[in-house]
Design a protein around this motif. Structure first.
Motif, short mmCIF file in Angstrom:
data_model
loop_
_atom_site.label_atom_id
_atom_site.label_comp_id
_atom_site.label_asym_id
_atom_site.label_seq_id
_atom_site.Cartn_x
_atom_site.Cartn_y
_atom_site.Cartn_z
N HIS A 88 -19.27 -95.48 -52.06
CA HIS A 88 -19.72 -95.32 -50.67
C HIS A 88 -19.51 -96.65 -49.95
CE1 HIS A 88 -23.27 -94.01 -47.86
NE2 HIS A 88 -22.12 -94.07 -47.22
N VAL A 89 -18.72 -96.62 -48.89
CA VAL A 89 -18.49 -97.81 -48.06
C VAL A 89 -19.32 -97.66 -46.79
CG1 VAL A 89 -16.81 -99.08 -46.68
CG2 VAL A 89 -16.15 -98.19 -48.91
N ARG A 90 -20.08 -98.71 -46.50
CA ARG A 90 -20.80 -98.80 -45.23
C ARG A 90 -20.46 -100.15 -44.62
NH1 ARG A 90 -24.00 -97.25 -48.95
NH2 ARG A 90 -25.33 -99.08 -48.98
N ARG A 91 -19.88 -100.11 -43.44
CA ARG A 91 -19.47 -101.36 -42.78
C ARG A 91 -20.64 -102.05 -42.09
NH1 ARG A 91 -14.13 -100.23 -39.51
NH2 ARG A 91 -14.21 -102.49 -39.33
N TRP A 92 -21.62 -101.27 -41.62
CA TRP A 92 -22.79 -101.80 -40.94
C TRP A 92 -24.02 -101.14 -41.56
CZ3 TRP A 92 -18.52 -99.78 -38.36
CH2 TRP A 92 -17.71 -100.72 -37.74
N PRO A 93 -25.20 -101.75 -41.45
CA PRO A 93 -26.40 -101.20 -42.09
C PRO A 93 -26.72 -99.75 -41.68
CG PRO A 93 -26.81 -103.45 -41.39
CD PRO A 93 -25.45 -103.07 -40.85
N ASP A 94 -26.47 -99.37 -40.42
CA ASP A 94 -26.80 -98.02 -39.98
C ASP A 94 -25.60 -97.07 -40.00
OD1 ASP A 94 -25.48 -99.31 -37.94
OD2 ASP A 94 -26.76 -98.52 -36.34
N ASP A 95 -24.52 -97.49 -40.58
CA ASP A 95 -23.27 -96.72 -40.66
C ASP A 95 -23.37 -95.66 -41.75
OD1 ASP A 95 -20.57 -96.02 -40.38
OD2 ASP A 95 -19.87 -97.71 -41.59
N GLY B 57 -20.72 -94.28 -42.97
CA GLY B 57 -19.66 -94.78 -43.83
C GLY B 57 -18.67 -93.74 -44.30
N TRP B 58 -18.03 -94.07 -45.41
CA TRP B 58 -16.99 -93.23 -46.01
C TRP B 58 -17.28 -93.02 -47.49
CZ3 TRP B 58 -14.54 -97.92 -43.90
CH2 TRP B 58 -14.09 -97.76 -42.60
N ALA B 59 -16.85 -91.86 -47.96
CA ALA B 59 -16.74 -91.63 -49.40
C ALA B 59 -15.31 -92.01 -49.74
CB ALA B 59 -17.00 -90.17 -49.74
N ASN C 206 -14.72 -89.48 -44.13
CA ASN C 206 -15.89 -89.83 -43.32
C ASN C 206 -17.12 -89.08 -43.82
OD1 ASN C 206 -14.61 -91.56 -41.45
ND2 ASN C 206 -13.91 -89.81 -40.25
N ILE C 207 -18.26 -89.76 -43.82
CA ILE C 207 -19.53 -89.11 -44.10
C ILE C 207 -20.02 -88.54 -42.76
CG2 ILE C 207 -21.89 -89.41 -44.91
CD1 ILE C 207 -19.94 -90.03 -47.11
N VAL C 208 -20.40 -87.29 -42.76
CA VAL C 208 -20.89 -86.67 -41.52
C VAL C 208 -22.34 -86.26 -41.70
CG1 VAL C 208 -18.61 -85.89 -40.79
CG2 VAL C 208 -20.03 -84.37 -42.15
N GLU C 209 -23.05 -86.26 -40.60
CA GLU C 209 -24.44 -85.85 -40.59
C GLU C 209 -24.52 -84.47 -39.94
OE1 GLU C 209 -28.32 -88.48 -40.08
OE2 GLU C 209 -27.14 -88.32 -38.25
N SER D 127 -24.42 -83.86 -50.87
CA SER D 127 -23.88 -85.20 -50.66
C SER D 127 -22.47 -85.29 -51.26
CB SER D 127 -24.79 -86.23 -51.36
OG SER D 127 -24.14 -87.46 -51.50
N PRO D 128 -21.60 -86.12 -50.69
CA PRO D 128 -20.30 -86.31 -51.31
C PRO D 128 -20.38 -87.16 -52.58
CG PRO D 128 -20.48 -87.70 -49.37
CD PRO D 128 -21.72 -86.85 -49.43
#
Length: 129
Positions: A85-92, A94-96, A117-120, A127-128
């Motif tokens: 799991h990549v998160r570029r910013w704390p509230d991002d 992110g991506w799988a 992309n992770i979607v909400e 979860s991915p």
């Protein structure tokens, strides 16, 4: 199924690379893990170690708090696959990401990746990861 000693070494190389290069975005540590004639299949980074290091420096400057959270790792001979799991910013959200690395002579020689992309609020509650 048990791993060979070489598979264990290949897996350790890639996990250590995540810990010392990718999570801190430390291009100066890349030489210890990645071959100078590194073959890159990501379409936004040119082949070779120098372009990869420049890419790391750019990402580190743009998003110094990015996180690469490894969820699972697989090894098969000279190939290591990492799902993370990549998160570029704390509230991002992110991506799988799935990275595939080919190891040669104790270093990463080749790399492929796939990103999603992770979607909400999508239709799938799973979860991915």
């Amino acid at each position: 199924m048990s791993r060979t000693p070489q598979e264990e070494a290949n897996l350790r190389l890639v996990l250590d690379m995540f810990a010392e290069v990718l999570n801190p975005m430390d291009s100066s540590a890349a030489d210890r893990f990645i071959s100078h004639d590194y073959i890159q299949h990501n379409q936004v980074v040119a082949p070779g170690l120098a372009p990869f290091k420049a890419f790391l420096d750019m990402i580190q400057e743009q998003t110094p708090n990015a996180v690469h959270d490894v969820k699972r790792a697989f090894v098969d001979g000279d190939h290591v696959t990492i799902h993370y799991h990549v998160r570029r910013w704390p509230d991002d959200l992110g991506w799988a990401v799935i990275d595939i690395f080919r190891i040669e002579n104790g270093k990463v020689a080749e790399h492929w990746d796939v990103m999603q992309n992770i979607v909400e609020g999508g239709p799938n509650p799973l979860s991915p990861f």
